[in-house]
Design an enzyme around this catalytic site. Structure first.
Site, mmCIF file in Angstrom:
data_model
loop_
_atom_site.group_PDB
_atom_site.id
_atom_site.type_symbol
_atom_site.label_atom_id
_atom_site.label_comp_id
_atom_site.label_asym_id
_atom_site.label_seq_id
_atom_site.Cartn_x
_atom_site.Cartn_y
_atom_site.Cartn_z
ATOM 1 N N ASP A 18 -13.778 17.219 60.672
ATOM 2 C CA ASP A 18 -13.066 17.912 61.667
ATOM 3 C C ASP A 18 -13.506 17.961 63.160
ATOM 4 O O ASP A 18 -14.585 17.946 63.661
ATOM 5 C CB ASP A 18 -13.503 19.592 61.436
ATOM 6 C CG ASP A 18 -12.697 20.585 62.564
ATOM 7 O OD1 ASP A 18 -11.793 20.275 63.023
ATOM 8 O OD2 ASP A 18 -13.639 21.624 62.629
ATOM 9 N N ASP A 95 0.604 9.991 51.013
ATOM 10 C CA ASP A 95 0.893 10.445 49.802
ATOM 11 C C ASP A 95 2.289 10.913 49.845
ATOM 12 O O ASP A 95 2.651 11.581 50.488
ATOM 13 C CB ASP A 95 -0.048 11.532 49.651
ATOM 14 C CG ASP A 95 -0.334 11.847 47.997
ATOM 15 O OD1 ASP A 95 0.524 11.607 47.416
ATOM 16 O OD2 ASP A 95 -1.617 11.909 47.988
ATOM 17 N N ASP A 196 3.172 10.585 43.897
ATOM 18 C CA ASP A 196 2.469 11.744 43.214
ATOM 19 C C ASP A 196 3.235 11.714 41.949
ATOM 20 O O ASP A 196 4.497 11.841 42.171
ATOM 21 C CB ASP A 196 2.742 13.041 44.086
ATOM 22 C CG ASP A 196 1.953 14.298 43.378
ATOM 23 O OD1 ASP A 196 0.626 14.041 43.305
ATOM 24 O OD2 ASP A 196 2.501 15.279 43.042
ATOM 25 N N GLU A 253 1.033 7.548 40.788
ATOM 26 C CA GLU A 253 0.228 8.523 39.768
ATOM 27 C C GLU A 253 0.853 8.831 38.599
ATOM 28 O O GLU A 253 1.837 9.673 38.607
ATOM 29 C CB GLU A 253 -0.272 9.974 40.463
ATOM 30 C CG GLU A 253 -1.045 10.580 39.941
ATOM 31 C CD GLU A 253 -1.335 12.064 39.819
ATOM 32 O OE1 GLU A 253 -2.180 12.770 39.650
ATOM 33 O OE2 GLU A 253 -0.220 12.584 40.207
ATOM 34 N N HIS A 330 -9.406 13.833 44.447
ATOM 35 C CA HIS A 330 -9.429 15.322 44.587
ATOM 36 C C HIS A 330 -8.935 16.162 43.488
ATOM 37 O O HIS A 330 -8.965 17.329 43.871
ATOM 38 C CB HIS A 330 -8.246 15.457 45.893
ATOM 39 C CG HIS A 330 -6.951 15.010 45.179
ATOM 40 N ND1 HIS A 330 -6.587 13.597 44.950
ATOM 41 C CD2 HIS A 330 -5.671 15.814 45.035
ATOM 42 C CE1 HIS A 330 -5.086 13.826 44.434
ATOM 43 N NE2 HIS A 330 -4.802 15.103 44.694
ATOM 44 N N ASP A 331 -8.712 15.452 42.192
ATOM 45 C CA ASP A 331 -8.093 16.456 41.211
ATOM 46 C C ASP A 331 -9.464 16.598 40.206
ATOM 47 O O ASP A 331 -9.286 17.217 39.217
ATOM 48 C CB ASP A 331 -6.879 15.778 40.469
ATOM 49 C CG ASP A 331 -5.711 16.059 41.329
ATOM 50 O OD1 ASP A 331 -5.581 16.986 42.248
ATOM 51 O OD2 ASP A 331 -4.714 15.387 41.005
HETATM 52 O O1 TEU Z 1 -1.636 15.702 40.190
HETATM 53 C C1 TEU Z 1 -0.773 15.554 39.008
HETATM 54 C C2 TEU Z 1 -1.578 16.018 37.623
HETATM 55 O O2 TEU Z 1 -1.323 15.528 36.931
HETATM 56 C C3 TEU Z 1 -2.254 17.186 37.618
HETATM 57 O O3 TEU Z 1 -2.079 17.976 36.681
HETATM 58 C C4 TEU Z 1 -3.783 16.726 37.519
HETATM 59 O O4 TEU Z 1 -3.861 16.189 36.183
HETATM 60 C C5 TEU Z 1 -4.591 18.154 37.700
HETATM 61 O O5 TEU Z 1 -4.895 18.379 38.986
HETATM 62 C C6 TEU Z 1 -5.831 17.787 37.144
HETATM 63 O O6 TEU Z 1 -6.680 19.061 37.463
HETATM 64 C C7 TEU Z 1 -1.091 15.428 41.223
HETATM 65 C C8 TEU Z 1 -1.886 15.654 42.654
HETATM 66 O O7 TEU Z 1 -3.054 14.872 42.515
HETATM 67 C C9 TEU Z 1 -2.428 17.077 42.578
HETATM 68 O O8 TEU Z 1 -3.347 17.347 43.540
HETATM 69 C C10 TEU Z 1 -1.310 18.039 42.782
HETATM 70 O O9 TEU Z 1 -1.457 19.409 42.585
HETATM 71 C C11 TEU Z 1 -0.135 17.988 41.581
HETATM 72 O O10 TEU Z 1 0.111 16.564 41.669
HETATM 73 C C12 TEU Z 1 1.402 18.238 42.078
HETATM 74 O O11 TEU Z 1 1.871 17.907 43.042
HETATM 75 CA CA CA Z 2 -9.513 20.472 62.952
#
Ligand code: TEU
Ligand code: CA
Length: 556
Positions: A18, A95, A196, A253, A330-331
């Site tokens: 930040d 992305d 995505d 993805e 991030h997931d």
């Molecule tokens: O994720 C797609 C996806 O397959 C998700 O269901 C993923 O398996 C899940 O988050 C796992 O816990 C992508 C992005 O990476 C995710 O951040 C988004 O929320 C999603 O698409 C919708 O755009």
């Molecule tokens: Ca900021």
């Protein structure tokens, strides 16, 4: 450079750095850390979505594809970032979220306001069936995949949160607008896109029920993730956009994509994508319903890990496919909690072992922010959860699966994506040096010991190891292009393989993936040079006893 040779670092901008004290990471914050990334050795930075978004799904619900979210900065900030990255020979990937927009997007607003508008057909509106939604599909985040438009009485498809409206890729006007938008960003000098849920763009004809004989909502699975028509869309996208920009990197993805499907997306002669991610390591130890399906308790053996890993390595090699390899993003929860050890005795060693694994595979390695200093999950309390997936799953676990609240809490704490989204730990000071303000999500208190600055001066530095492993990959093209062959395949603790390039080098990688010492049986070669090690150099022998999480690379 062939984009498959890249080494990619993923930034989730909100939690990276930040620059202005509002508690939210931003683009000037990324620019401020470019020297750090350059010294690490990465050549490509993927930014998770930076576009305006109401943040129902933290940026994956986009309300304007052609602007920068004010939370992250301005278009000038973005252009400056691309330029400054370019000076360091770092490419920026954006992305691309083509499957859905936010319900705040002007197209969707127009579609709602007037069912006769051309934008209505940009989305997937259908009449209901028997007083309910048009079919029995379950959303990825639980609940029906359909949301009702009270005004017209019709439903629209929302495969993720109810605020993410699926786009209709059958509509040629929509496709043209999307390609134009992609060229808009490419023309600003970016290196390509992470795309995505790319396999979801093609929906099945007639949107049929999944397993119509079953009661209740069904996860559509292959019905939406594996429609053959997807390849026509991608070939058109490639022709209209990617092919116009040399060395453009595209990583799809492929949500729950099958090993048999990936070569068709990524073989160069098919002119679709450069590479794809797969989910088979991420979902190890989960039940059939995914991360929140706790029935297998997230337990898996090293042998199971190896089987999945080998299968992908060998099949992509055989069928000329290409993957982006990752152990966290991030997931997913932090990789040490999943595949390594958070026990202080092994945290550093296992972080290095996983790094060594990722940097020596066939495919393109992806590093997720913070993994390079060994960040771990933070067991956030329910009132701190931000992620829709977590909050919704918490409710559904209790209501649909009748899981007691205490167990549901435990499951979500462990699986929530918030684990990966706590701020990057830059130093041991206030807020881990992430912000001078109040961070949008709690900083892990372990930042006093787990942080990039302290790690870099530690004699057993993880960051230092990442630098060496990245440099090794850059120096030895066998690690990128060499043939992959498993070694000591049935060893229950150690993963080992050779990477051999025709007419070039042959390297041997051996890694103990467990917290116990382990024997490995290796090919013999007198005088083999030890190129990299997690602990200390040792001579190659037909049988070696490895320390917990010890890994080595030899030149045979
Ligand atoms: O994720 C797609 C996806 O397959 C998700 O269901 C993923 O398996 C899940 O988050 C796992 O816990 C992508 C992005 O990476 C995710 O951040 C988004 O929320 C999603 O698409 C919708 O755009
Ligand atoms: Ca900021």
């Amino acid at each position: 450079m062939d984009p498959r040779e890249s080494i990619v670092y993923q930034i989730w901008p909100r939690s990276f750095y930040d620059s202005n004290g509002d508690g939210i990471g931003d683009l000037p914050g990324v620019a401020a850390k470019l020297d750090y990334l350059h010294e690490l050795g990465v050549d490509t930075v993927w930014l998770s979505p930076i576009f305006p978004s109401p943040n129902n799904d933290y940026g994956y619900d986009i309300s304007d594809y052609r602007a920068v979210s004010p939370e992250f900065g301005t278009m000038e900030d973005f252009e400056a970032l691309v330029a400054r990255a370019g000076e360091r020979k770092i490419k920026i990937l954006l992305d691309l979220v083509p499957n859905h927009t936010s319900d705040r997007h002007a197209w969707f607003q127009a579609a709602l306001a007037d069912p006769e508008s051309k934008y209505r057909d940009y989305y997937i509106f259908r009449k209901g069936k028997n007083d309910g939604p048009p079919n029995n599909w379950m959303s990825f985040f639980g609940g029906s995949a359909w949301t009702k438009d009270e005004k017209s009485g019709e439903y629209y498809l929302t495969s993720f949160t109810p605020q993410q409206c699926d786009l209709n890729w059958e509509n040629a006007g929509l496709r043209a607008e999307m390609y134009d938008m992609m060229r808009f960003w490419m023309d600003k000098g970016i290196g390509g896109f992470r795309i995505d849920v790319v396999n979801l763009l093609k929906k099945p004809e007639g949107l049929p029920d999944k397993d119509p004989h079953k009661r209740g909502l069904q996860f559509p699975g292959k019905l939406t993730t594996a429609q053959p028509g997807i390849h026509e869309i991608l070939r058109e996208m490639n022709e209209e956009v990617f092919s116009k920009y040399p060395d453009c990197l595209t990583v799809g993805e492929g949500c729950l994509v099958g090993i048999e499907d990936v070569p068709d997306f990524t073989s160069p002669e098919r002119r679709e994508l450069t590479m794809m991610f797969h989910f088979d390591l991420a979902t190890l130890g989960c039940g059939p319903l995914g991360k929140y399906d706790f029935r297998k308790l997230y337990r898996f053996t090293t042998l199971e890990f190896k089987r999945v890993s080998d299968a992908w390595q060998l099949e992509m090699q055989r069928a000329n496919g290409w993957v982006g390899n990752y152990l966290s993003n991030h997931d997913q929860p932090r990789q040490l909690d999943r595949f390594g050890s958070v026990d202080e005795r092994f945290r550093r060693a296992s972080a290095k072992a996983l790094c060594l694994y990722n940097m020596t595979l066939r495919g393109t390695p992806f590093i997720y922010q913070g993994e390079e200093c060994g960040m771990t999950n933070l067991a956030l309390e329910p009132h701190e959860w931000k992620d829709f997936e977590a909050l919704n799953s918490f409710k559904l676990l209790q209501s649909m699966m009748h899981v007691p609240k205490a167990l549901a809490t435990k499951i979500v704490k462990r699986a929530t994506r918030d684990n990966a989204r706590t701020p990057v730990q830059w130093d041991g000071g206030r807020n881990a040096g992430f912000t001078t303000g109040t961070p949008w999500l709690r900083v892990n208190p372990n930042h006093t010991t787990v942080n990039i600055q302290d790690d870099m001066t530690h004699m057993d530095s993880i960051v230092g190891f990442y630098k060496r492993a990245i440099a090794l990959r850059k120096e030895h093209s066998a690690l990128v292009w060499g043939e992959y062959a498993p070694v000591d395949r049935d060893n229950p603790r150690v993963i080992a393989y050779t990477r051999a390039q025709a007419g070039g080098e042959r390297l041997l990688v051996v890694i103990n993936l467990t917290g116990k010492s382990a024997k490995a049986r290796l090919p013999e070669k007198k005088g083999a040079e030890c190129l990299l090690y997690t602990h200390s150099s040792r001579p190659l022998a037909a049988e070696v006893l490895l320390l917990p999480y010890e890994g080595l690379v030899y030149k045979l």
